[in-house]
Every structure is written in C-alpha cells, then in structure tokens.
Motif scaffolding. Structure first.
Motif, PDB file in Angstrom:
ATOM      1  N   GLU A  56      -1.525  -5.832   1.265  1.00 27.99           N
ATOM      2  CA  GLU A  56      -2.064  -4.480   1.280  1.00 27.99           C
ATOM      3  C   GLU A  56      -2.902  -4.106   0.065  1.00 27.99           C
ATOM      4  O   GLU A  56      -3.612  -3.109   0.103  1.00 27.99           O
ATOM      5  N   GLY A  57      -2.814  -4.881  -1.016  1.00 25.65           N
ATOM      6  CA  GLY A  57      -3.542  -4.547  -2.234  1.00 25.65           C
ATOM      7  C   GLY A  57      -2.691  -3.735  -3.186  1.00 25.65           C
ATOM      8  O   GLY A  57      -1.733  -3.072  -2.789  1.00 25.65           O
ATOM      9  N   PHE A  58      -3.040  -3.805  -4.440  1.00 28.59           N
ATOM     10  CA  PHE A  58      -2.251  -3.168  -5.491  1.00 28.59           C
ATOM     11  C   PHE A  58      -2.207  -1.653  -5.338  1.00 28.59           C
ATOM     12  O   PHE A  58      -1.149  -1.031  -5.403  1.00 28.59           O
ATOM     13  N   ALA A  59      -3.349  -1.030  -5.126  1.00 23.64           N
ATOM     14  CA  ALA A  59      -3.430   0.431  -5.108  1.00 23.64           C
ATOM     15  C   ALA A  59      -2.660   1.039  -3.939  1.00 23.64           C
ATOM     16  O   ALA A  59      -2.121   2.138  -4.062  1.00 23.64           O
ATOM     17  N   ARG A  60      -2.585   0.346  -2.821  1.00 24.66           N
ATOM     18  CA  ARG A  60      -1.966   0.920  -1.619  1.00 24.66           C
ATOM     19  C   ARG A  60      -0.457   0.728  -1.561  1.00 24.66           C
ATOM     20  O   ARG A  60       0.190   1.277  -0.667  1.00 24.66           O
ATOM     21  N   VAL A  61       0.111  -0.048  -2.481  1.00 24.13           N
ATOM     22  CA  VAL A  61       1.553  -0.312  -2.452  1.00 24.13           C
ATOM     23  C   VAL A  61       2.256   0.578  -3.472  1.00 24.13           C
ATOM     24  O   VAL A  61       1.899   0.578  -4.648  1.00 24.13           O
ATOM     25  N   SER A  62       3.246   1.301  -3.026  1.00 26.57           N
ATOM     26  CA  SER A  62       4.016   2.179  -3.914  1.00 26.57           C
ATOM     27  C   SER A  62       5.311   1.478  -4.348  1.00 26.57           C
ATOM     28  O   SER A  62       5.760   0.509  -3.713  1.00 26.57           O
ATOM     29  N   VAL A  63       5.913   1.993  -5.394  1.00 26.33           N
ATOM     30  CA  VAL A  63       7.212   1.483  -5.826  1.00 26.33           C
ATOM     31  C   VAL A  63       8.247   1.754  -4.739  1.00 26.33           C
ATOM     32  O   VAL A  63       9.142   0.939  -4.506  1.00 26.33           O
ATOM     33  N   ASP A  64       8.111   2.860  -4.030  1.00 30.18           N
ATOM     34  CA  ASP A  64       9.010   3.159  -2.906  1.00 30.18           C
ATOM     35  C   ASP A  64       8.923   2.057  -1.843  1.00 30.18           C
ATOM     36  O   ASP A  64       9.947   1.622  -1.302  1.00 30.18           O
ATOM     37  N   ALA A  65       7.713   1.615  -1.536  1.00 30.78           N
ATOM     38  CA  ALA A  65       7.530   0.557  -0.535  1.00 30.78           C
ATOM     39  C   ALA A  65       8.139  -0.759  -1.016  1.00 30.78           C
ATOM     40  O   ALA A  65       8.739  -1.500  -0.228  1.00 30.78           O
TER      41      ALA A  65
END
Length: 194
Positions: free
Chosen positions: A24-33
C-alpha cells in the motif's frame, strides 16, 4: 519465555508492517493498520517502536537479511563463473517478477515515495540494502577474477534496477530478460579483457 514472546511479537509487527508498506505504500499505512494486521494493540506497537518511521526502517533492515540470503541461495556458494552468476540472478529475478503479487522492489518503491525526505530512516535502510547487494556482487566478481569488480557490480545493479522498474511500469518481465542479455555482453567483454 517472555523474551521469546516479545521477540516474536516484534517480529510479527515488522512482518505485518513490511507486507502492508509493500502493498500500500508508506503514506497510506497507519499504525492502527499495522497493529490490526499483527493482531496486537496499538499500544503494543508503540511499546516496541517509537514511531511509524522507526517501524519502516526496522522492517526494511530485517527484510535486507532475508533478501541477501535469497540472493546467495539463487547463486549458490559454488557458482564462480560470472556469466553463469548473472544468468542465474536475472532468471530468478524474472521468476520473482512474474509472480502475481509482485509489485517491484520494496526498497526502490519506498525510496521513490520518500524522495523529498533524504534523511528519512527508510531512505537510509534502502541505501544500505542496495549498497550491500552491490558490494556482495562485487565480492563475487572479484572472487571470480574479474578486473574492476566494483564497476561491473554497479553496471549489473543498474541493469537490475532498471529492468525491474520497467517490468513494473509496463507489466512485462521481458525487460529483465533483455537486461540479462545486456549483463551477459558486459561480462563477456570484461572476461575478454582479462
């Protein structure tokens, strides 16, 4: 037992994070995910890591060890003929790129995504990985008796990176085959000069 559990939790977080960042790429991945994928709480993630930046850098560092072993396995310990080495290497890269889940080099993708952040830890991890692979190739070429092994390793790395990028852009692994042929010509010339 707790140290082992903490180590496996940290590993699970890193594996989940790398998989998500790769897809998904760095920017689109959250710590929650990342926490959800690793089946831990967000608090557990922050127990092991201070930030998302630290997570991606650690995930890339861990992936480096795996990929270096993969490259070593592809060539085997006894392959000493440079042309045979690059034939095996590009053949395996082409097999990898032909897989249905292949999205290019995770290191190249993260470096491109963070191109405006040269000091980012993930950029450093990508640089370190690519430099280590290049040095490993240089050592293999030096052991095979080639003159200028560092320069040849740089040229082969350019062919690897370029062919993987173009294969991703065009959806055609034929670029890796063309790069294999170019590397074979390069090595034929280098061996002829010895």
């Amino acid at each position: 037992m707790m140290d082992t559990d903490q180590h496996s939790t940290k590993d699970r977080i890193l594996q989940s994070a790398y998989s998500l960042f790769y897809r998904e790429g760095f920017a689109r991945v959250s710590v929650d995910a990342i926490a959800a994928s690793a089946k831990v709480t967000k608090r557990t993630v922050y127990y092991h890591f201070q930030s998302k930046d630290e997570i991606i850098a650690a995930a890339l560092d861990g992936q480096h060890e795996y990929l270096l072993q993969q490259y070593q396995q592809w060539l085997g310990p006894d392959t000493s003929n440079p042309a045979h080495m690059v034939g095996l290497l590009f053949g395996e890269l082409q097999n990898w790129a032909g897989g249905k889940h292949w999205l290019g080099s995770g290191y190249s993708r993260i470096a491109a995504e963070l191109a405006d952040m040269p000091g980012h830890p993930a950029r450093h991890a990508a640089h370190s990985h690519k430099a280590n692979i290049e040095n490993w190739l240089s050592d293999r070429f030096a052991s095979a008796g080639l003159d200028n092994p560092s320069e040849i390793a740089q040229q082969v790395m350019i062919l690897i990176e370029g062919s993987m990028s173009l294969s991703l852009i065009h959806g055609d692994t034929g670029y890796i085959e063309i790069a294999r042929n170019a590397a074979a010509c390069l090595l034929s010339t280098a061996e002829g000069n010895n």
